[in-house]
Design an enzyme around this catalytic site. Structure first.
Site, PDB file in Angstrom:
ATOM      1  N   CYS A 185     -12.908   3.510   5.165  1.00 23.39           N
ATOM      2  CA  CYS A 185     -11.412   3.502   5.319  1.00 23.39           C
ATOM      3  C   CYS A 185     -11.232   4.565   6.439  1.00 23.39           C
ATOM      4  CB  CYS A 185     -10.745   3.555   4.095  1.00 23.39           C
ATOM      5  SG  CYS A 185      -9.043   3.882   4.278  1.00 23.39           S
ATOM      6  N   CYS A 187      -7.861   6.238   6.158  1.00 22.86           N
ATOM      7  CA  CYS A 187      -7.989   7.171   4.951  1.00 22.86           C
ATOM      8  C   CYS A 187      -8.609   8.526   5.373  1.00 22.86           C
ATOM      9  CB  CYS A 187      -8.393   6.651   3.851  1.00 22.86           C
ATOM     10  SG  CYS A 187      -7.955   4.764   3.252  1.00 22.86           S
ATOM     11  N   ASP A 188      -9.972   8.257   5.874  1.00 24.32           N
ATOM     12  CA  ASP A 188     -10.788   9.495   5.821  1.00 24.32           C
ATOM     13  C   ASP A 188     -10.875  10.165   7.225  1.00 24.32           C
ATOM     14  OD1 ASP A 188     -11.116   9.374   3.079  1.00 24.32           O
ATOM     15  OD2 ASP A 188     -12.721   7.911   3.169  1.00 24.32           O
TER      16      ASP A 188
HETATM   17  P1  FAD Z   1      -6.479  -1.996  -5.926  1.00 23.73           P
HETATM   18  O1  FAD Z   1      -5.923  -0.555  -5.730  1.00 23.73           O
HETATM   19  O2  FAD Z   1      -7.709  -2.690  -5.496  1.00 23.73           O
HETATM   20  O3  FAD Z   1      -6.120  -2.461  -7.647  1.00 23.73           O
HETATM   21  C1  FAD Z   1      -6.417  -3.907  -8.321  1.00 23.73           C
HETATM   22  C2  FAD Z   1      -6.727  -3.374  -9.539  1.00 23.73           C
HETATM   23  O4  FAD Z   1      -7.073  -4.872 -10.143  1.00 23.73           O
HETATM   24  C3  FAD Z   1      -7.990  -2.618  -9.922  1.00 23.73           C
HETATM   25  O5  FAD Z   1      -7.669  -1.619 -10.811  1.00 23.73           O
HETATM   26  C4  FAD Z   1      -9.002  -3.780 -10.477  1.00 23.73           C
HETATM   27  O6  FAD Z   1      -9.766  -2.993 -11.479  1.00 23.73           O
HETATM   28  C5  FAD Z   1      -7.970  -4.790 -11.190  1.00 23.73           C
HETATM   29  N1  FAD Z   1      -8.440  -5.976 -11.394  1.00 23.73           N
HETATM   30  C6  FAD Z   1      -9.283  -6.774 -10.495  1.00 23.73           C
HETATM   31  N2  FAD Z   1      -9.596  -7.976 -10.902  1.00 23.73           N
HETATM   32  C7  FAD Z   1      -9.104  -8.140 -12.244  1.00 23.73           C
HETATM   33  C8  FAD Z   1      -9.111  -8.870 -13.150  1.00 23.73           C
HETATM   34  N3  FAD Z   1     -10.155 -10.353 -13.258  1.00 23.73           N
HETATM   35  N4  FAD Z   1      -8.847  -8.681 -14.551  1.00 23.73           N
HETATM   36  C9  FAD Z   1      -7.949  -7.508 -14.724  1.00 23.73           C
HETATM   37  N5  FAD Z   1      -7.971  -6.709 -13.781  1.00 23.73           N
HETATM   38  C10 FAD Z   1      -8.569  -6.792 -12.419  1.00 23.73           C
HETATM   39  N6  FAD Z   1      -4.932   3.921   1.201  1.00 23.73           N
HETATM   40  C11 FAD Z   1      -4.323   4.757   1.575  1.00 23.73           C
HETATM   41  O7  FAD Z   1      -2.864   4.730   1.491  1.00 23.73           O
HETATM   42  N7  FAD Z   1      -4.749   6.176   1.656  1.00 23.73           N
HETATM   43  C12 FAD Z   1      -5.930   6.628   1.479  1.00 23.73           C
HETATM   44  O8  FAD Z   1      -6.255   7.725   1.780  1.00 23.73           O
HETATM   45  C13 FAD Z   1      -6.803   5.591   1.094  1.00 23.73           C
HETATM   46  N8  FAD Z   1      -7.930   5.814   0.793  1.00 23.73           N
HETATM   47  C14 FAD Z   1      -8.802   5.036   0.376  1.00 23.73           C
HETATM   48  C15 FAD Z   1     -10.219   5.386   0.085  1.00 23.73           C
HETATM   49  C16 FAD Z   1     -11.146   4.662  -0.598  1.00 23.73           C
HETATM   50  C17 FAD Z   1     -12.569   5.099  -0.790  1.00 23.73           C
HETATM   51  C18 FAD Z   1     -10.836   3.277  -0.824  1.00 23.73           C
HETATM   52  C19 FAD Z   1     -11.747   2.275  -1.376  1.00 23.73           C
HETATM   53  C20 FAD Z   1      -9.498   2.973  -0.196  1.00 23.73           C
HETATM   54  C21 FAD Z   1      -8.659   3.749   0.323  1.00 23.73           C
HETATM   55  N9  FAD Z   1      -7.192   3.323   0.427  1.00 23.73           N
HETATM   56  C22 FAD Z   1      -6.393   4.191   0.893  1.00 23.73           C
HETATM   57  C23 FAD Z   1      -6.507   1.938   0.524  1.00 23.73           C
HETATM   58  C24 FAD Z   1      -5.761   1.960  -0.994  1.00 23.73           C
HETATM   59  O9  FAD Z   1      -6.622   2.420  -2.118  1.00 23.73           O
HETATM   60  C25 FAD Z   1      -5.596   0.307  -1.297  1.00 23.73           C
HETATM   61  O10 FAD Z   1      -4.935  -0.458  -0.335  1.00 23.73           O
HETATM   62  C26 FAD Z   1      -4.881   0.147  -2.667  1.00 23.73           C
HETATM   63  O11 FAD Z   1      -5.469   1.021  -3.661  1.00 23.73           O
HETATM   64  C27 FAD Z   1      -4.401  -1.317  -2.903  1.00 23.73           C
HETATM   65  O12 FAD Z   1      -3.850  -1.180  -4.086  1.00 23.73           O
HETATM   66  P2  FAD Z   1      -3.684  -2.695  -4.893  1.00 23.73           P
HETATM   67  O13 FAD Z   1      -3.308  -2.250  -6.180  1.00 23.73           O
HETATM   68  O14 FAD Z   1      -3.485  -3.671  -4.053  1.00 23.73           O
HETATM   69  O15 FAD Z   1      -5.484  -2.972  -5.292  1.00 23.73           O
END
Ligand code: FAD
Length: 310
Positions: free
Chosen positions: A130, A133-134
């Site tokens: 990312c 992010c980093d």
């Molecule tokens: P997610 O955070 O992916 O959450 C989805 C959840 O659904 C997970 O907890 C998963 O376990 C759950 N899930 C999936 N399938 C199932 C299932 N079948 N049953 C039950 N539960 C399930 N963004 C920023 O804005 N700033 C940053 O500094 C940043 N740094 C990042 C660093 C890293 C290393 C990474 C990997 C990402 C980073 N991001 C950052 C991106 C950001 O984290 C994501 O865009 C954000 O978390 C997306 O949110 P979400 O809720 O859509 O999905």
């Protein structure tokens, strides 16, 4: 019967739960791991408004407090299927079937891994997926970007605002990225290319990455390219396996929605990284979550009107 079941408790799902429960709806979030999603894998978040810097897991804890403070339940479960039963939906986990008037899909995505030695070991210590992010942690440093598609080339260009030098490592002798993105990269003095090359191993010391062992796929020659960081863009995989048969996803598996987060099935919404969208961040995830949390309320109210008029 719940009013709303949110599948996935990342920032998108937790915000949706907050908004829906604040509207007095009965809400359950179902999460297969620790609430927080990808934030739990993020060391420092320095682009979330209101915080100069916050650790990802700390932001996850704060969001969970907010998500549950109006009564939303936080349940453990791995969702395997969502069944459209017309006036309601069934959410199926390993050992339970929940009934709900609406569903919000918030399962996020996973970065595709390269699968080479050192990748896991140096995650968060120089290996990143990312740039937004980093990238800022690598001011005046040399970076390698692995990949040749739109994301890799666009993110490499983004990284040049911080890095002293960015080397794109691509397995072919031409990029897959759109022409306009390629042209921008070729014109950027900070970007150079290692063609016909694949990463064999990410190497480093006790602290951080120091380089990558690169193999030329045409000559077989191997050399170690020095680097302070490695950004890997070999694709993202949506976590949509349980919904693939529902017809909600595009060919690549991302869920299609309108601006109100509605999917093709009435009463089923999708938010966050799992959606077909351009910018996958915490801010965009919480934006989606707030819209869907409000829309489920509007949907349930409209259904009451339909029943009365029948
Ligand atoms: P997610 O955070 O992916 O959450 C989805 C959840 O659904 C997970 O907890 C998963 O376990 C759950 N899930 C999936 N399938 C199932 C299932 N079948 N049953 C039950 N539960 C399930 N963004 C920023 O804005 N700033 C940053 O500094 C940043 N740094 C990042 C660093 C890293 C290393 C990474 C990997 C990402 C980073 N991001 C950052 C991106 C950001 O984290 C994501 O865009 C954000 O978390 C997306 O949110 P979400 O809720 O859509 O999905």
């Amino acid at each position: 019967m719940y009013d709303v079941i949110v599948i996935g408790a990342g920032p998108a799902g937790m915000t949706a739960a907050l908004y829906a429960s604040r509207s007095n709806l009965s809400v359950a979030m179902i999460e297969r791991g620790a609430p927080g999603g990808q934030m739990n894998n993020t060391a420092e978040v320095d682009n979330y408004p209101g915080f100069e810097m916050i650790l990802g897991p700390d932001l996850a804890d704060k969001m969970l407090e907010g998500a549950t403070k109006f009564g939303a339940e936080n349940l453990y479960g791995i969702v395997q299927e969502v069944r459209d039963c017309g006036e309601y939906q069934e959410v199926v986990t390993g050992d339970q079937v929940y009934q709900t008037k609406t569903v919000i899909l918030a399962t996020g995505c996973e970065h595709r891994k390269l699968g080479v030695k050192g990748e896991e070991e140096f995650a968060g210590r120089g290996v990143s997926y990312c740039a937004v992010c980093d990238g800022a942690f690598f001011r005046n440093r040399k970076l390698l970007v692995i990949g040749g598609g739109d994301s890799a080339v666009e993110e490499a260009a983004y990284l040049t605002q911080f890095a002293s030098e960015v080397v794109i490592v691509h397995r072919r002798d031409e990029l897959r990225a759109q022409k306009v993105i390629q042209d921008r990269a070729f014109a950027n003095e900070k970007i150079s290319f290692l063609w016909d090359s694949v990463a064999e191993e990410i190497v480093g010391n006790d602290m951080a990455v120091t380089g990558v062992r690169i193999k030329n796929v045409k000559t077989g020659e191997i050399h170690e390219e020095s680097a302070n960081g490695v950004f890997i863009y070999v694709g993202l995989d949506p976590l949509t396996e349980p919904f693939r048969s529902s017809g909600l996803t595009n060919e690549e598996g991302w869920i299609k929605t309108d601006d109100e987060m509605r999917t093709a099935i009435p009463g089923v919404f999708a938010v966050g990284d799992v959606r077909e969208k351009n910018l996958r961040q915490i801010t965009t995830a919480v934006g989606d979550g707030s819209i869907a949390g409000q829309e489920v309320f509007n949907y349930i109210e409209a259904q009451k009107d339909v029943k009365v008029s029948k």
